[in-house]
Design an enzyme around this catalytic site. Structure first.
Site, PDB file in Angstrom:
ATOM      1  N   ASP A   4       0.849  -1.191   0.000  1.00 24.02           N
ATOM      2  CA  ASP A   4       0.000   0.000   0.000  1.00 24.02           C
ATOM      3  C   ASP A   4       0.887   1.245   0.000  1.00 24.02           C
ATOM      4  O   ASP A   4       2.102   1.160   0.174  1.00 24.02           O
ATOM      5  CB  ASP A   4      -0.884  -0.058   1.256  1.00 24.02           C
ATOM      6  CG  ASP A   4      -1.913   1.050   1.298  1.00 24.02           C
ATOM      7  OD1 ASP A   4      -2.263   1.572   0.222  1.00 24.02           O
ATOM      8  OD2 ASP A   4      -2.364   1.393   2.408  1.00 24.02           O
ATOM      9  N   GLU A  36       2.508   4.992  -4.042  1.00 21.23           N
ATOM     10  CA  GLU A  36       2.482   5.939  -5.188  1.00 21.23           C
ATOM     11  C   GLU A  36       3.810   6.674  -5.358  1.00 21.23           C
ATOM     12  O   GLU A  36       4.119   7.024  -6.498  1.00 21.23           O
ATOM     13  CB  GLU A  36       1.336   6.944  -5.004  1.00 21.23           C
ATOM     14  CG  GLU A  36      -0.042   6.335  -5.137  1.00 21.23           C
ATOM     15  CD  GLU A  36      -0.401   5.359  -4.017  1.00 21.23           C
ATOM     16  OE1 GLU A  36       0.075   5.588  -2.891  1.00 21.23           O
ATOM     17  OE2 GLU A  36      -1.100   4.383  -4.271  1.00 21.23           O
ATOM     18  N   ASP A  40      -8.892   3.827  -2.011  1.00 17.77           N
ATOM     19  CA  ASP A  40      -9.851   4.231  -0.978  1.00 17.77           C
ATOM     20  C   ASP A  40     -11.127   4.838  -1.543  1.00 17.77           C
ATOM     21  O   ASP A  40     -11.295   6.054  -1.612  1.00 17.77           O
ATOM     22  CB  ASP A  40      -9.197   5.226  -0.020  1.00 17.77           C
ATOM     23  CG  ASP A  40      -8.024   4.585   0.702  1.00 17.77           C
ATOM     24  OD1 ASP A  40      -7.933   3.340   0.711  1.00 17.77           O
ATOM     25  OD2 ASP A  40      -7.182   5.331   1.241  1.00 17.77           O
TER      26      ASP A  40
HETATM   27  C1  GLC Z   1      -4.668   3.217   2.918  1.00 22.70           C
HETATM   28  C2  GLC Z   1      -5.152   2.039   2.109  1.00 22.70           C
HETATM   29  C3  GLC Z   1      -6.193   1.268   2.875  1.00 22.70           C
HETATM   30  C4  GLC Z   1      -5.620   0.855   4.210  1.00 22.70           C
HETATM   31  C5  GLC Z   1      -5.122   2.053   4.995  1.00 22.70           C
HETATM   32  C6  GLC Z   1      -4.408   1.669   6.277  1.00 22.70           C
HETATM   33  O1  GLC Z   1      -5.674   4.152   3.070  1.00 22.70           O
HETATM   34  O2  GLC Z   1      -5.599   2.412   0.845  1.00 22.70           O
HETATM   35  O3  GLC Z   1      -6.606   0.151   2.131  1.00 22.70           O
HETATM   36  O4  GLC Z   1      -6.576   0.178   4.947  1.00 22.70           O
HETATM   37  O5  GLC Z   1      -4.223   2.802   4.195  1.00 22.70           O
HETATM   38  O6  GLC Z   1      -3.340   0.843   6.043  1.00 22.70           O
END
Ligand code: GLC
Length: 801
Positions: A407, A410, A485
């Protein structure tokens, strides 16, 4: 010329008259009087690469997108010089290179029709601020031309009239039309007069695409740096364009383990261990199939990657083992930000080895993410990827985790206006040192690649399973992906549908949304409708941010729980069908989801449809996207289709109303299809079964179907231990023939097929299997004609009157 950009500082420059031409095997060089060089490489008969150098010298030819496994070679290449232009002819394409300004025109080699032509063509501006050029290409856009693709853009299928940017961006609660978001996939397809082509602009700088937005008759693309370097991919079928793009940028290196195509449950965050167990136990108690449970950032010690919070998870290895015994695979999150903490071994090691990204003048790239201030590995260095992959040893080999979720890659940085690294951060780019302007869009891809390498090493001989949020073209080789998200709204259900289709059309078929929505909480009705769509996405995971309440299938009341169970069960029954579609994607690059335009481009009605799609080869799905509905209007593609729920046959090529109360979704099966089904299981491999079902939908005429199978994990399938069965249905007015062709060395444990015949137009009078008459008593008629036969049959005949 692209006018309404902010880039127009130094005017436009253009190639001048071609004065020199040379050829080096498959590559042609055209040099203009003002020093511009155009290099055209014949990759395949239908794939040409165009590359321009304004200084007479090309950059080092390096791409993260193009795979070394891409097919190359052509049947024909002729180059001739005429008065005004050069003519390049392959067996599929004719390319005219105008001597004046290097204008390109591309024609179908077979019928001679124009497919695509430059408007101004290649031009550039010098970048005063950074050096180098802003490189631009403009092409004529015809009235009837339409455009698709471009990765994760949350807009309707057809891109005409719009402008987009590719710059991977952390986009919490993005909306319809937000641009850019998480991914950068600079590839689009187009249809012009029933011929489809694609353009892949392989440039990892920030890129821009304008589809007849600025000027009605012009489509253009440009980049803030680097080279004008694009591939022209000709169909004429869009499915072939996408398959060729996928061949060029890579098919998945591994099939997923079958469990990864099951249902996944996630939340930010399940902890402590007792909470995880409570969730998994409820799945089993309520008999809702589920294969994977996710641990979000709170499993770690202070969000330090590769550590565990021992208060909440005192013995992760035991927990993971117990979950596995109950059929749950554990997937954990790993982010790129490494907490600045001199007591933390991962940090110390990377610091010691000098693996963190640095600013232009030398300091480390420091940014805030979940753990507070962090440094970030430079995944664009091979030795950093190696080191990173090594960090997974304990998690995978020792603790027994089955998958990793990448995650914030980017890369996301908190509390800064641009949400990411500043432009001046330096990267190695595999030996082509550059700034973040060039490396930004591939950062997430290289992180996921390094993670994939780790999993591959430590889960061997099992198959690696990785998920990523950010991606550039080619990332599909290593990992699956989700769309980031989103929000629990009806609009986001619509977005999830277009994104999944668009990603599939952009070569990335292993993808799905956060089912139910990440931010906020859905009503039960929305959750049910989202499940009814999500079970047809190859990556099928419920995820939500916990601060908005619970989002497990049972929190919306019994009625919704029952609907969720029904659809998740359907997903598990259709697993052999999905697995076959995945195999075709990994083998031939055929997208698993087919937007209607990709399914039947000859039918102009499909060009502007966004909601309906074909799942695999033969199942048509159209989600319900509004509350309080008992059905909807939808477009049924040409041909005859069976309503999945009622077996009613409808004639396509038109829009019609389809009933779909809250416990149903519009679902159709193409006539002549053979649809394989497993018995319902609570998780992949729960049961051993003696037979699987083949639903056979009668068609007057012929239709082919396939069924792929292997051990569902492990790598033996790469050595021929797979089984590929092709079925051919031939229907006549009083006979149905089912022929089977078998290939491969894998023998599944089940011995029989239970054949279920739908809508036979005759009553069966006799049955023959491989020329042997079968007694009629064997035909069970419990509402349906069905017969169980050994799976190795070659030919079955049903005779009737
Ligand atoms: C980011 C991710 C989400 C995750 C969060 C905490 O917002 O996109 O999927 O749950 O971080 O790790």
């Amino acid at each position: 010329m692209i006018t309404n950009t902010e880039l127009e500082h130094k005017g436009n420059q253009f190639p001048s008259y071609i004065t020199n031409y040379s050829k080096d095997v498959d590559t042609l060089y055209f040099t203009a009087k003002n020093g511009v060089v155009l290099q055209i490489t014949i990759v395949r008969d239908s794939v040409l690469r165009f590359r321009y150098a304004t200084t007479g010298k090309f950059d080092n030819d390096f791409s993260y997108a193009i795979t070394k496994y891409a097919s190359r070679g052509y049947n024909k290449l002729e180059v001739t010089e005429e008065k005004e232009h050069f003519l390049i002819t392959t067996s599929k394409l004719i390319c005219k290179v105008g001597k004046d300004h290097m204008h390109i025109q591309l024609y179908d080699a077979i019928d001679g029709n124009l497919i695509n032509e430059d408007e101004i063509g290649f031009h550039w501006e010098e970048s005063y601020k950074y050096g180098g050029n802003i490189v631009k290409m403009s092409k004529v856009s015809h009235k009837t031309e339409s455009y698709y693709g471009l990765g994760d853009k949350p807009v309707q299928a057809s891109l005409k009239g719009r402008r987009f940017e590719n710059w991977a961006t952390d986009s919490y609660a993005f909306g319809k039309e937000t641009d850019p978001i998480y991914k950068a996939i600079p590839f689009y397809t187009a249809i012009h007069e029933n011929k489809s082509y694609g353009i892949f602009f392989d440039n990892s700088f920030r890129t821009h695409f304008d589809f007849a937005n600025e000027r009605r008759n012009v489509t253009s693309f440009w980049a803030d740096g680097g080279e004008m370097n694009y591939y022209f991919i000709y169909g004429p079928q869009m499915q072939d364009v996408v398959a060729n793009y996928t061949d060029l940028t890579g098919k998945p290196h591994h099939l997923p383990p079958l469990w990864a195509l099951g249902f996944h449950q996630c939340k930010w965050s399940y902890y402590p261990e007792s909470n995880v167990k409570e969730v998994t136990k409820t799945f089993r108690d309520l008999k809702i199939p589920c294969d994977a449970i996710y641990l979000d950032i709170d499993y770690m010690d202070g969000f330090r990657c590769f550590t565990w919070d021992k208060d909440h998870f005192p013995d992760p290895k035991r927990m993971v083992k117990e979950l596995k015994e109950d059929g749950f695979k554990t997937v954990v999150i790993i982010d790129p930000g490494i907490k600045i903490d001199h007591e933390y071994s991962v940090f110390n090691e990377a610091l010691d080895k000098d693996y963190f990204c640095k600013r232009a003048d030398g300091p480390y790239m420091k940014g805030k993410v979940w753990p507070g201030e962090c440094y970030f590995p430079d995944y664009t260095r091979p030795e950093v990827r190696d080191w990173w992959s090594g960090l997974f040893k304990e998690l995978i080999e020792d603790v027994g985790v089955s998958g990793v979720w990448n995650d914030m890659n980017e890369p996301a940085v908190m509390e800064v206006p641009n949400k990411t690294f500043p432009d001046d951060v330096r990267h190695d780019y595999d030996g082509n040192p550059c700034s973040h302007r060039k490396a930004h869009n591939i950062y997430g891809m290289q992180m996921a690649r390094a993670t994939y390498q780790g999993l591959k090493k430590y889960c061997y001989p099992k198959r690696p399973f990785v998920i990523t949020r950010s991606a550039y073209s080619g990332t599909q080789r290593y990992t699956s992906s989700w769309f980031g998200d989103n929000v629990a709204t009806w609009e986001h259900l619509w977005i999830a549908n277009v994104q999944a289709q668009r990603m599939a059309m952009s070569g990335f078929s292993f993808a799905g949304s956060d089912i139910g929505g990440f931010a906020e909480q859905p009503q039960g009705e929305l959750f049910a409708r989202w499940i009814q769509l999500g079970v047809f996405h190859s990556f099928c995971r419920v995820h939500s941010s916990g601060d908005h309440g619970d989002q497990e299938p049972w929190v919306f009341g019994d009625d919704i729980t029952d609907i969720v169970r029904k659809f998740v069960e359907l997903r598990y029954q259709l697993l052999p069908y999905l697995y076959t579609a995945f195999y075709k994607y990994a083998d031939e690059g055929i997208p698993i989801l087919k937007s209607l335009v990709l399914y039947d481009q000859e039918d102009i009605h499909t060009h502007y449809r966004s909601d309906e799609f074909v799942y695999g080869d033969h199942i048509l799905v159209c989600p319900i996207l509004e509350p309080n509905t008992k059905g909807r209007r939808m477009y049924i593609p040409r041909g005859q289709w069976y309503n999945f729920w009622t077996d009613e046959v409808v004639e396509g090529g038109k829009e019609m109303w389809v009933d779909a109360d809250i416990d149903s979704v519009p679902l159709f099966v193409k006539e002549g299809a053979v649809i394989p089904k497993y018995p319902v299981q609570q998780y992949v491999g729960e049961k051993e079964f003696d037979e699987i079902t083949l639903d056979i939908y009668y068609k007057k005429g012929k239709e082919n179907s396939t069924l792929y199978d292997d051990a569902h994990d492990g790598l033996d399938y790469k050595k021929g231990r797979y089984s590929l069965r092709s079925f051919k249905v031939t229907g006549k007015s009083n006979e149905l023939i089912l022929q089977q062709h078998k290939e491969g060395k894998f023998d599944a444990k089940y011995t029989d097929f239970n054949l279920v015949f739908h809508n036979l137009p005759f009553s069966i009078t006799s049955i023959q299997v491989d020329n042997v008459e079968i007694p009629m008593e064997k035909l069970k008629v419990n509402g349906k004609n069905s017969i169980t036969i050994n799976k190795e049959f070659n030919e079955l005949h049903l005779f009737g009157k």
